[in-house]
Design an enzyme around this catalytic site. Structure first.
Site, PDB file in Angstrom:
ATOM      1  N   HIS A 182      35.756  42.093  43.783  1.00  0.00           N
ATOM      2  CA  HIS A 182      34.965  40.874  44.017  1.00  0.00           C
ATOM      3  C   HIS A 182      34.004  41.004  45.196  1.00  0.00           C
ATOM      4  O   HIS A 182      33.612  40.008  45.818  1.00  0.00           O
ATOM      5  CB  HIS A 182      35.879  39.646  44.277  1.00  0.00           C
ATOM      6  CG  HIS A 182      36.740  39.261  43.132  1.00  0.00           C
ATOM      7  ND1 HIS A 182      38.062  38.900  43.283  1.00  0.00           N
ATOM      8  CD2 HIS A 182      36.496  39.179  41.807  1.00  0.00           C
ATOM      9  CE1 HIS A 182      38.578  38.605  42.095  1.00  0.00           C
ATOM     10  NE2 HIS A 182      37.650  38.787  41.182  1.00  0.00           N
ATOM     11  N   ARG A 243      47.601  38.203  35.731  1.00  0.00           N
ATOM     12  CA  ARG A 243      48.095  39.347  36.522  1.00  0.00           C
ATOM     13  C   ARG A 243      49.115  38.877  37.550  1.00  0.00           C
ATOM     14  O   ARG A 243      48.992  37.786  38.104  1.00  0.00           O
ATOM     15  CB  ARG A 243      46.921  40.031  37.244  1.00  0.00           C
ATOM     16  CG  ARG A 243      46.127  40.924  36.333  1.00  0.00           C
ATOM     17  CD  ARG A 243      44.882  41.438  37.024  1.00  0.00           C
ATOM     18  NE  ARG A 243      43.689  40.817  36.495  1.00  0.00           N
ATOM     19  CZ  ARG A 243      42.511  40.823  37.078  1.00  0.00           C
ATOM     20  NH1 ARG A 243      42.349  41.423  38.240  1.00  0.00           N
ATOM     21  NH2 ARG A 243      41.475  40.243  36.519  1.00  0.00           N
ATOM     22  N   GLU A 387      27.082  36.049  41.858  1.00  0.00           N
ATOM     23  CA  GLU A 387      27.082  37.516  41.971  1.00  0.00           C
ATOM     24  C   GLU A 387      25.782  38.126  41.475  1.00  0.00           C
ATOM     25  O   GLU A 387      25.292  39.099  42.026  1.00  0.00           O
ATOM     26  CB  GLU A 387      28.281  38.088  41.201  1.00  0.00           C
ATOM     27  CG  GLU A 387      29.579  37.818  41.941  1.00  0.00           C
ATOM     28  CD  GLU A 387      30.802  37.807  41.036  1.00  0.00           C
ATOM     29  OE1 GLU A 387      30.697  37.282  39.916  1.00  0.00           O
ATOM     30  OE2 GLU A 387      31.844  38.323  41.463  1.00  0.00           O
TER      31      GLU A 387
END
Ligand code: AMP
Length: 402
Positions: A182, A243, A387
Site C-alpha cells: 500500500h 486474510r 493511488e
C-alpha cells in the site's frame, strides 16, 4: 486541454485498471476497469465523468488480450485525448530492495522486477505484461514508461524494523525481510495530511491506517515510513477481509502435521478463508457486518477483534513517534466509510488522548474528508486515498525533472 496527461496502467492479478489523468489537478479524463462476472469479463470506462461504456467479452481472455482491446478500442480511439499523453505510469506491487523511487523502465529495471516476482508472483507477472504491451503498441513512448512501486515508500524503514529474527543468512542470501504494501496510498496520504494540517512534511509524525480489502498500518516519522504491518507478503499484520494477519507460525505446522491439511489448502485458508470472513463465518463485506453489528453476535465478534488488533498496532506505533504524534489518519474503503470501526478503535485510545466526535465521525464517508475527533482531542482524520493520482504525479515529476 492540458498537454502533459499521464496514462496510468494498473495490471493486477484479478483486474486491469486504466486512467488518463491530469497530474496537476487530478482530473481523470478517461478511467476504466475490468470486472469478472460469471465467466465473463466486462470492461467499463467513462470519459470526462460522463458516460459509462461497457464491453462484455464472452471468453475469459488473458490480460494480454484484454489490454489489446483496451488500447485499440478505447485509448487509441479517443485520438484527441490520447495525443495529449506525455508518459505512462505502470503500477508495480513489488520492487524488492531495488527501488526507493519511481524509475524510467529499461532492461535492468525489467530484470529487477522479474527478480522480485518471487515475493508477488501473481502481481509482478501481470505488471510485466502491461509493460511489454505498451512497449509493443506505443513504441515511440519507449523511454516514457515509468515504473512506480508500492514497496518504494517503505524503503526508508530501518533494519531494526524490517528484519525478522530468523537466521541472518535468510536475509542476506534470499532477501527475506519486511517489504510492506500500500506504499502509493501511504505516500499520497502523507502528502495530503501535511497539506491538510498545514505542516511541513519533514516534521510530520502520523500513523496511517489503510483499511480496505487488504488492511495495513504504517508509522510515518518526519514524513518518512519507519514501520509498517505487512511483511514479506501482504499476509502479515492487521485482520483483513479474508486474510488472517499475524498468527503464531506454529499454527501452520499444527494444521499440516496434526490435522493433515495440505500446504495448498493452508495457503487458501490463510489468504481466502480467514480475516473478517473467517471470524464472521458469513462475509468479508464490512458494510454488511457493520449493519448487523448489534443483531448478530458472530458479526459483532469479528468487528470487535478487528478493532482490538488495530488499536493495539496504533498503540505500539505511537511509541515510535518520539516527541509528538500529529494525527492518526484513516483511509481505504473501510477507513473512509466505516463510522463504527473508526468509533470503536478511537474509543480504545483514551490513553493517547483521542476523543471521537460522534457528529463529525457520522458525517464523514463516501469521499468526504476531515477531522473526526473533538477539539480537545489529539487529531484523527479521514482522507480518501488516490493511488492513481500519486502515480500520475510521480511520473509527471520524473519526466519533467521536478
Ligand atoms: P477497498 O479495498 O479499499 O475498496 O475497500 C473495500 C472494503 O471497504 C470492503 O470490506 C467494503 O465492505 C468496505 N466498505 C466500503 N464501503 C463501506 C461502508 N460504507 N461501510 C463500511 N465498509 C465499507
Amino acid at each position: 486541454m492540458f498537454k502533459n496527461l499521464i496514462l496510468v496502467l494498473n495490471c493486477g492479478s484479478s483486474s486491469i485498471k486504466f486512467a488518463i489523468i491530469n497530474p496537476i489537478n487530478g482530473n481523470k479524463i478517461i478511467k476504466g476497469l475490468t470486472e469478472y462476472k460469471k465467466k465473463k469479463c466486462i470492461i467499463k470506462w467513462e470519459i470526462n465523468n460522463n458516460f459509462i461504456y461497457k464491453k462484455k467479452i464472452n471468453i475469459i481472455y488473458s490480460n494480454y488480450k484484454i489490454l489489446n482491446l483496451i488500447f485499440l478500442n478505447i485509448l487509441f480511439k479517443n485520438k484527441k485525448i490520447f495525443k495529449k499523453i506525455s508518459a505512462i505510469g505502470h503500477r508495480i506491487v513489488h520492487g524488492g530492495e531495488f527501488f526507493s523511487n519511481s524509475i524510467i523502465i529499461n532492461d535492468k529495471v525489467i530484470n529487477s522486477i522479474k527478480e522480485s516476482i518471487l515475493f508477488a508472483t501473481l502481481h509482478n507477472k501481470e505488471h510485466l505484461i502491461g509493460i511489454y504491451k505498451s512497449f509493443k503498441l506505443i513504441p515511440y513512448f519507449f523511454k516514457k514508461n515509468i515504473a512506480v512501486f508500492d514497496t518504494a515508500f517503505h524503503q526508508s524503514i530501518p533494519k531494526k524494523a524490517f528484519l525478522y529474527a530468523l537466521p541472518y543468512s535468510l536475509y542476506t542470501k534470499y532477501k527475506i525481510r519486511r517489504y510492506g504494501a500500500h506504499g502509493l496510498s501511504y505516500k499520497y496520504i502523507t502528502l495530503k495530511t501535511a497539506e491538510f494540517l498545514n505542516k511541513n512534511i519533514k516534521t510530520l509524525n502520523i500513523i496511517i491506517c489503510h483499511l480496505g480489502n487488504g488492511c495495513s498500518i504504517s508509522a510515518i516519522k518526519n514524513g518518512k515510513c519507519i514501520d509498517t504491518s505487512m511483511g514479506l507478503t501482504p499476509l502479515e499484520g492487521l485482520i483483513m477481509g479474508t486474510r488472517c494477519g499475524d498468527i503464531d507460525p506454529s499454527i501452520i505446522f499444527y494444521l499440516y502435521n496434526n490435522l493433515g491439511i495440505k500446504i495448498k489448502k493452508i495457503i487458501k485458508i490463510l489468504n481466502k478463508e480467514s480475516g473478517l470472513l473467517g471470524l464472521s463465518e458469513l462475509t468479508n463485506d464490512c458494510r454488511y457486518i457493520e449493519k448487523n453489528y448489534f443483531k448478530n453476535k458472530q458479526l459483532k465478534l469479528a468487528i470487535d477483534i478487528f478493532c482490538y488488533k488495530l488499536s493495539k498496532y496504533i498503540g505500539s506505533y505511537s511509541i515510535l513517534m518520539g516527541n509528538h504524534l500529529d494525527a492518526i489518519v484513516f483511509t481505504g474503503g473501510i477507513g473512509e466509510n466505516s463510522i463504527l470501526i473508526r468509533k470503536l478503535t478511537i474509543n480504545s485510545l483514551n490513553i493517547l488522548n483521542f476523543k471521537i466526535s460522534s457528529i463529525l465521525n457520522k458525517n464523514i464517508y463516501n469521499t468526504k474528508f476531515g477531522i473526526i475527533t473533538k477539539s480537545n482531542s489529539r487529531i484523527a482524520l479521514v482522507i480518501p486515498s488516490n493511488e492513481e493520482l500519486i502515480i500520475a504525479k510521480d511520473v509527471y515529476n520524473l519526466i519533467n525533472h521536478i
